[in-house]
Write a protein that holds these residues in place. Structure first.
Motif, PDB file in Angstrom:
ATOM      1  N   TRP A  33      -4.393  48.320 -22.714  1.00  0.00           N
ATOM      2  CA  TRP A  33      -4.483  48.281 -21.260  1.00  0.00           C
ATOM      3  C   TRP A  33      -4.908  49.630 -20.701  1.00  0.00           C
ATOM      4  O   TRP A  33      -6.059  50.018 -20.829  1.00  0.00           O
ATOM      5  CB  TRP A  33      -3.155  47.807 -20.693  1.00  0.00           C
TER       6      TRP A  33
ATOM      7  N   ARG B 280      -0.567  37.165  -9.253  1.00  0.00           N
ATOM      8  CA  ARG B 280      -0.354  37.979 -10.449  1.00  0.00           C
ATOM      9  C   ARG B 280      -1.684  38.300 -11.136  1.00  0.00           C
ATOM     10  O   ARG B 280      -2.692  37.637 -10.931  1.00  0.00           O
ATOM     11  CB  ARG B 280       0.557  37.243 -11.434  1.00  0.00           C
ATOM     12  N   ASP B 281      -1.625  39.336 -11.954  1.00  0.00           N
ATOM     13  CA  ASP B 281      -2.772  39.736 -12.780  1.00  0.00           C
ATOM     14  C   ASP B 281      -4.013  40.019 -11.940  1.00  0.00           C
ATOM     15  O   ASP B 281      -5.139  39.711 -12.348  1.00  0.00           O
ATOM     16  CB  ASP B 281      -3.082  38.652 -13.823  1.00  0.00           C
TER      17      ASP B 281
ATOM     18  N   ARG C 277       5.153  45.390 -13.965  1.00  0.00           N
ATOM     19  CA  ARG C 277       4.229  44.414 -13.387  1.00  0.00           C
ATOM     20  C   ARG C 277       4.550  44.110 -11.915  1.00  0.00           C
ATOM     21  O   ARG C 277       5.690  44.198 -11.475  1.00  0.00           O
ATOM     22  CB  ARG C 277       4.260  43.107 -14.197  1.00  0.00           C
TER      23      ARG C 277
END
Length: 473
Positions: free
Chosen positions: A385, A317-318, A305
């Motif tokens: 994912w 993030r994300d 990540r």
């Protein structure tokens, strides 16, 4: 709306044999959806939110689309920036034709067709017209958040919440006269994210407030988490979820947890082994608590990540800066599961891998702990994912078929933040039916539609319904 019909998104899309068509249309197509893991905002469901336009419901928060647009050289202002919703949709329309062979191409057109009846191929030329039509439909009650879920015959959605969450929106929905079930999964990742000590200490302060436990040592932390587990259980939660690079394992006592906790509080740097030991000891306790309450636990393993530090700083993030990691999984995963099983405290477990190289590893690992007590107790989770596309799904199901039992599989989930993502269940079901149909065509399975149809129905719906028997239907 005057539409030009596409040539591939017809009723037999992805179904290459007559038996595959029969299996899909007669045994899979009309079954309800149990989406047992997603990241939908529960507030939008409880309040039956009405989105203003398709950019808000379709593009916002979707880092799959964002990554594709960035690859095409589209400026960030049209992705997460300050461009208007219409301008963002226009840029997405221009991008879509160039997503061919990426699952976004299939997903996008299935979503336009299933939610809006639009059977055109989205391009830059028709994006403005399609934007207007979707915006018109989104003003209708049929296209509220719950309306969108109802269109796809969604029976259960299971969102994902941090232990700090008060679950007010889940309570709100339960107080309403609606058939949709919205549950939650307990996601305590921040409770052992000691690699970032300042953020972890801030999190402990928040956990103290919601649990009414003063956290001065490791035992206090576990007590506070237990109270939150109790709270979640009282409010219908029957699942947990964890996102980890790998599932670490150490024998208890390998390090001194008191020393580690004090180092964290004093802002001293921990070694990687100390970090992983802290995670391991916390997870050991949590997993025993899940078992005590009959929960299902989920482990999402292998994401690398926030790789791009510059863009992480700019966009957070994300937002599309993650990739597949190559972490060693087998030994510590086996040791951790064995630790729980050795005292018969291993609850129902779903393992998801992000690296396709680990497919056979996970497919064989689950067999080590399927002890005959529960049908499909330990599950190899659906392609996740980067792997929730046609090739990834087929490889996951082939590995499970070769080394386990596909017939016990609890099937697909969206893992999505989008209310327009539910045709992914249709996509999965079509791929599953085609996979079985190919075996019949090749003479590897008998052409027994009724028997095969039961297996298809089980994987599409009934296995999940039976596995997650704590949901209130």
């Amino acid at each position: 709306m005057d539409t030009k019909h596409s040539t591939i998104f017809h009723e037999d899309f992805l179904l290459r044999s007559e038996i595959a068509k029969a299996l899909y249309h007669n045994y899979a197509k009309d079954l309800p959806i149990i989406d047992y893991h997603n990241h939908l905002p529960p507030e939008n469901i409880a309040k039956n939110h009405q989105f203003e336009n398709c950019s808000q419901v379709w593009l916002a928060g979707d880092h799959y689309k964002w990554r594709a647009m960035r690859t095409l050289g589209i400026d960030e202002k049209y992705i997460t920036g300050n461009a208007s919703d219409r301008e963002k949709f226009q840029k997405w329309g221009e991008a879509v034709p160039y997503t061919l062979r990426n699952p976004l191409y299939h997903w996008s057109h299935l979503e336009l067709k299933r939610y809006y009846g639009i059977d055109e191929l989205l391009t830059g030329e028709n994006a403005n017209t399609i934007y207007d039509e979707t915006m018109r439909q989104l003003q209708q009650k049929s296209h509220s958040t719950r309306g969108l879920l109802e269109m796809q015959n969604v029976e259960v959605v299971c969102t994902t919440e941090d232990p700090l969450d008060d679950l007010r929106h889940h309570k709100n929905l339960r107080s309403q006269d609606v058939s949709l079930v919205m549950s939650t999964a307990f996601r305590p990742d921040k409770a052992f994210a000691v690699e970032d000590a300042p953020s972890f200490l801030q999190y402990l302060e928040q956990l103290e407030q919601v649990s009414a436990v003063s956290i001065s040592n490791f035992d206090d932390l576990l007590e506070a988490l237990d109270k939150r587990i109790d709270y979640f259980h009282e409010n219908g939660c029957r699942l947990s979820d964890h996102g980890l690079e790998l599932l670490p394992y150490f024998k208890t006592g390998a390090f001194d947890i008191i020393v580690i906790f004090n180092k964290i509080k004093n802002h001293k740097v921990l070694s990687q082994d100390e970090i992983n030991y802290f995670k391991c000891e916390t997870l050991k306790h949590l997993c025993k608590e899940y078992h005590k309450r009959g929960w299902v636990q989920q482990f999402h393993l292998g994401a690398l990540r926030s790789v791009n530090s510059r863009m992480l700083q700019l966009r957070g993030r994300d937002s599309g800066w993650d990739s597949i990691g190559d972490f060693p999984q087998a030994r510590s995963l086996g040791q951790f599961l064995n630790y729980l099983d050795s005292t018969d405290q291993l609850t129902k477990t779903i393992l998801y891998n992000l690296n396709p190289a680990d497919n056979e590893l996970i497919a064989t690992m689950i067999g080590n702990f399927n002890d005959g007590s529960i049908r499909g107790k330990i599950q190899f989770g659906a392609g996740w994912w980067f792997l929730d596309q046609k090739d990834g799904m087929e490889k996951q199901m082939n590995a499970l078929s070769n080394m386990g039992l596909l017939s016990c599989f609890v099937g697909m989930l969206t893992d999505s933040r989008s209310f327009m993502s539910f045709p992914r269940h249709e996509y999965f079901r079509r791929i599953l039916c085609n996979l079985i149909g190919n075996d019949v065509t090749n003479g590897e399975l008998p052409a027994d539609e009724k028997w095969l149809g039961k297996i298809i129905s089980d994987i599409s719906y009934y296995n999940a319904k039976n596995y997650f028997n704590g949901f209130k239907y």
